[in-house]
Design an enzyme around this catalytic site. Structure first.
Site, PDB file in Angstrom:
ATOM      1  N   LYS A 198       0.843  -1.218   0.000  1.00 32.16           N
ATOM      2  CA  LYS A 198       0.000   0.000   0.000  1.00 32.16           C
ATOM      3  C   LYS A 198       0.874   1.262   0.000  1.00 32.16           C
ATOM      4  O   LYS A 198       0.441   2.318  -0.482  1.00 32.16           O
ATOM      5  CB  LYS A 198      -1.004  -0.017   1.158  1.00 32.16           C
ATOM      6  CG  LYS A 198      -0.416  -0.021   2.574  1.00 32.16           C
ATOM      7  CD  LYS A 198      -0.106   1.344   3.120  1.00 32.16           C
ATOM      8  CE  LYS A 198       0.623   1.289   4.445  1.00 32.16           C
ATOM      9  NZ  LYS A 198       1.069   2.603   4.919  1.00 32.16           N
ATOM     10  N   THR A 255      -3.692   5.426   3.403  1.00 29.56           N
ATOM     11  CA  THR A 255      -2.386   5.929   2.980  1.00 29.56           C
ATOM     12  C   THR A 255      -2.462   6.615   1.613  1.00 29.56           C
ATOM     13  O   THR A 255      -1.749   7.580   1.359  1.00 29.56           O
ATOM     14  CB  THR A 255      -1.353   4.782   2.983  1.00 29.56           C
ATOM     15  OG1 THR A 255      -1.543   4.009   4.156  1.00 29.56           O
ATOM     16  CG2 THR A 255       0.053   5.313   2.984  1.00 29.56           C
TER      17      THR A 255
HETATM   18  O1  13P Z   1       1.468   3.146   7.526  1.00 27.36           O
HETATM   19  C1  13P Z   1       0.963   4.226   7.707  1.00 27.36           C
HETATM   20  C2  13P Z   1      -0.455   4.407   8.030  1.00 27.36           C
HETATM   21  O2  13P Z   1      -1.079   3.197   8.326  1.00 27.36           O
HETATM   22  C3  13P Z   1       1.793   5.449   7.561  1.00 27.36           C
HETATM   23  O3  13P Z   1       1.980   5.693   6.223  1.00 27.36           O
HETATM   24  P1  13P Z   1       3.222   6.578   5.752  1.00 27.36           P
HETATM   25  O4  13P Z   1       4.458   5.797   6.116  1.00 27.36           O
HETATM   26  O5  13P Z   1       3.031   6.734   4.284  1.00 27.36           O
HETATM   27  O6  13P Z   1       3.145   7.865   6.486  1.00 27.36           O
END
Ligand code: 13P
Ligand code: NDP
Length: 339
Positions: A198, A255
């Protein structure tokens, strides 16, 4: 009350430590003593979670071994937990350090928070654990959860994924309280593939939104991104239902659409024409999608799985291909059955 040690004082390690400290005795270890001093004196992690007050009972400890021994000091082994809150790239070294301190037969329950594949080996987190410890051990706490919101005590729901019922129970006991709900899951592969890939889709969606390609394009990317995650996860042995859950669709939606995501922000900045090195310097935090996209691309080729969005992100991020050329290639793909 459990005794818990959290290793890694970045945004997520700090947020989880603060959440667990609402109900348990928690010690947070980080590799920069100055960050820990900051937390001790201001009750705040000013580098990674500025302006958010942390739980008052949260303790910090700069000595790795003393921090590890905090959890081990609980008289009841079922009330001991180690939480590895470092980025994926530090999972192996953290486990190795812990093994040097304590023989495996005396380890407490272990949970890791990182999302990704190991760069050099292409291993998922639970496989890294197996390769260091020589046995299956511990589990992952994963799902849609921006650190800042968790640190602020806003509601969220996560997945405790492990093949071991005792580990799932320990994670639930540590984290399922106040405004956090934790669901148990026995499919660690599905949970880890969802959590890793993701991030790549969030980079892609950030590029799409940065270029103002529209909401239709964004929905298409997220949906076709899910198709890629599903293909990879199933071929690695995941259960299909896992991908509909918190660690699958839940984290993908969060995300890809939430501006708190570092991976999404990387995509937004790539769309502005900034270089990757400038973006990472400006971000000052880990973006696991950037780190694992090459490995996932190679894995897909090895397994003969189509992952065009993943390949596109890899081509932009690591091969320096122009965004416009990659976009044209994606749009020009032959039509096929939707699957
Ligand atoms: O895993 C995350 C939210 O579940 C955080 O995402 P990021 O690392 O892109 O900030
Ligand atoms: N932030 C979030 O919202 C969420 C993050 N995650 C995952 O959690 C993991 C950690 O992310 P996050 O805390 O946000 O990252 P950050 O970039 O905020 O912080 C990373 C932390 O890890 C430390 N670190 C880096 N390398 C090592 C090492 N070799 N040994 C020990 N510590 C190290 C850094 O120390 P230093 O400051 O010295 O560089 C820093 O404290 C990632 O895999 C991420 O995908 C999962 C869910 C939510």
């Amino acid at each position: 009350m459990m005794k818990i040690t959290v290793f890694g004082a970045g945004a997520w390690g700090t947020a989880v430590a603060s959440h667990m400290a609402r109900c348990h005795q928690v010690v947070l270890w980080g590799r920069r003593a100055s960050d820990l001093d900051d937390i001790r004196s201001h009750g705040e992690n000013t580098r990674y979670l500025k302006g958010i007050p942390l739980a008052s009972g949260l303790q910090v400890e700069p000595d790795f071994e003393l921090a590890a021994r905090h959890a081990l000091s609980h008289p009841d082994p079922d009330q001991r937990l180690w939480v590895i809150g470092t980025p994926m790239g530090a999972l192996r070294s953290t486990l190795t350090q812990l093994l040097a301190i304590c023989p495996i037969d005396q380890w407490p329950s272990v949970v890791w928070l990182c999302k990704g594949f190991e760069s050099d080996t292409g291993l998922m987190p639970h496989q890294v654990v197996e390769s260091v410890l020589g046995q299956t051990y511990g589990g992952a706490l994963t799902g849609p959860s921006f650190a800042a919101e968790v640190a602020m005590g806003l509601p969220c729901a996560l997945t405790a994924a492990s093949a071991c019922p005792k580990t799932r129970q320990a994670i639930l006991a540590a984290a399922h309280h106040s405004s956090m709900r934790v669901y148990a899951l026995d499919d660690i592969i599905g949970a880890e593939v969802g959590g890793a890939v993701k991030n790549i889709m969030a980079v892609a969606t950030g590029i799409c939104d940065g270029l103002r390609l529209g909401l239709n394009a964004r929905a298409a990317l997220i949906t076709r991104g899910m198709a890629e995650i599903r293909r990879l996860a199933l071929s690695l042995g995941a259960q299909s239902e896992t991908l509909n859950g918190l660690s699958g669709f839940g984290d993908l939606i969060l995300t890809c659409t939430g501006d708190l995501s570092r991976n999404r922000r990387v995509g937004l900045m790539l769309a502005q024409g900034k270089s990757l090195s400038d973006i990472l310097a400006e971000l000052g935090q880990v973006a696991e999608g950037v780190r694992c996209v090459s490995v996932v691309t190679q894995l897909a080729q090895k397994l003969n799985i189509e992952m065009p969005i993943t390949e596109a992100v890899s081509a932009i991020v690591h091969d320096g291909k122009s965004i416009q050329a990659v976009l044209q290639d994606l749009l020009a793909r032959e039509s096929k059955l939707e699957s």
